[in-house]
Design an enzyme around this catalytic site. Structure first.
Site, mmCIF file in Angstrom:
data_model
loop_
_atom_site.group_PDB
_atom_site.id
_atom_site.type_symbol
_atom_site.label_atom_id
_atom_site.label_comp_id
_atom_site.label_asym_id
_atom_site.label_seq_id
_atom_site.Cartn_x
_atom_site.Cartn_y
_atom_site.Cartn_z
ATOM 1 N N HIS A 23 0.843 -1.206 0.000
ATOM 2 C CA HIS A 23 0.000 0.000 0.000
ATOM 3 C C HIS A 23 0.878 1.256 0.000
ATOM 4 C CE1 HIS A 23 -3.104 -2.715 2.167
ATOM 5 N NE2 HIS A 23 -3.509 -2.550 0.919
ATOM 6 N N LYS A 47 -21.575 -3.928 10.175
ATOM 7 C CA LYS A 47 -20.843 -5.201 10.344
ATOM 8 C C LYS A 47 -19.424 -5.075 9.775
ATOM 9 C CE LYS A 47 -22.630 -7.670 6.237
ATOM 10 N NZ LYS A 47 -21.660 -7.424 5.264
ATOM 11 N N ARG A 96 -1.791 -5.856 -8.522
ATOM 12 C CA ARG A 96 -0.658 -6.773 -8.381
ATOM 13 C C ARG A 96 -0.697 -7.744 -9.556
ATOM 14 N NH1 ARG A 96 -2.521 -8.213 -2.474
ATOM 15 N NH2 ARG A 96 -4.359 -8.301 -3.802
ATOM 16 N N SER A 134 -2.996 -7.858 2.824
ATOM 17 C CA SER A 134 -3.315 -7.692 4.245
ATOM 18 C C SER A 134 -3.786 -9.024 4.824
ATOM 19 C CB SER A 134 -4.415 -6.645 4.416
ATOM 20 O OG SER A 134 -3.973 -5.408 3.939
#
Ligand code: PNS
Length: 169
Positions: A23, A47, A96, A134
């Site tokens: 990032h 949520k 990517r 992540s």
């Protein structure tokens, strides 16, 4: 009279749970094109199952980027509404591998459908970060693996603390 040039502002949205060196690479590349980059943590107010709170994620981004042309923020709701509110002209997303393309293409097209005037710009991540995500960072760190070099040092410290807290509760 000198013409006042409009600032080129981009929003780089994502979950950033946590913010990785991949990032950071996209932020640095975006700064070559834009005057200001808003790194915006997207969260779902009803949520959100993320490891870090939106505030923690925004703090991590500020710590890792520490550049006055970078702003870390958090938003819920539609991305295009946030982009409009923040006065940005473009959305930046990192790409990517080919696997990212389908998902990114769909999102970019949906955002274009919602706001044709907002452009999505894709920036290729450095090959050094092609395999960083992540999700994998969370998984590897959670299982005791070494994530040095994949995330900024400040994020690594916060992640270690968070995992310790989780293990205790
Ligand atoms: O890092 P991620 O999880 O791949 O980022 C996805 C994100 C946050 C960019 C996307 O889910 C998003 O834009 N969420 C905000 C809600 C929204 O506008 N949804 C419609 C997008 S087409």
């Amino acid at each position: 009279m000198r013409e006042r040039r409009t600032q080129r502002v981009a929003v780089f949205p994502g979950s950033f749970d946590p913010f990785t060196n991949g990032h950071l690479d996209i932020v640095e590349r975006s700064l070559e094109i834009f005057d200001r980059v808003i790194v915006a943590v997207a969260f779902n107010a009803t949520k959100d199952s993320a490891l870090f709170t939106p505030r923690e994620r925004a703090e991590m981004i500020s710590e890792a980027t520490h550049n006055r042309r970078v702003v870390a923020d958090a938003f819920s709701g539609l991305l295009v509404d946030y982009v409009e509110r923040s006065g940005a002209q473009a959305i930046v997303r990192g790409l990517r591998a080919v696997a990212d393309f389908e998902y990114e293409f769909q999102m970019a097209m949906m955002n274009r459908h919602l706001r044709p005037q907002i452009e999505t710009i894709f920036i290729m991540a450095s090959e050094a970060h092609f395999y960083t995500s992540s999700r994998l960072v969370r998984e590897v760190a959670g299982l005791g693996g070494d994530v040095t070099g994949l995330i900024p040092a400040s994020v690594r410290r916060r992640l270690a603390r968070k995992l310790k807290e989780r293990a205790r509760s």
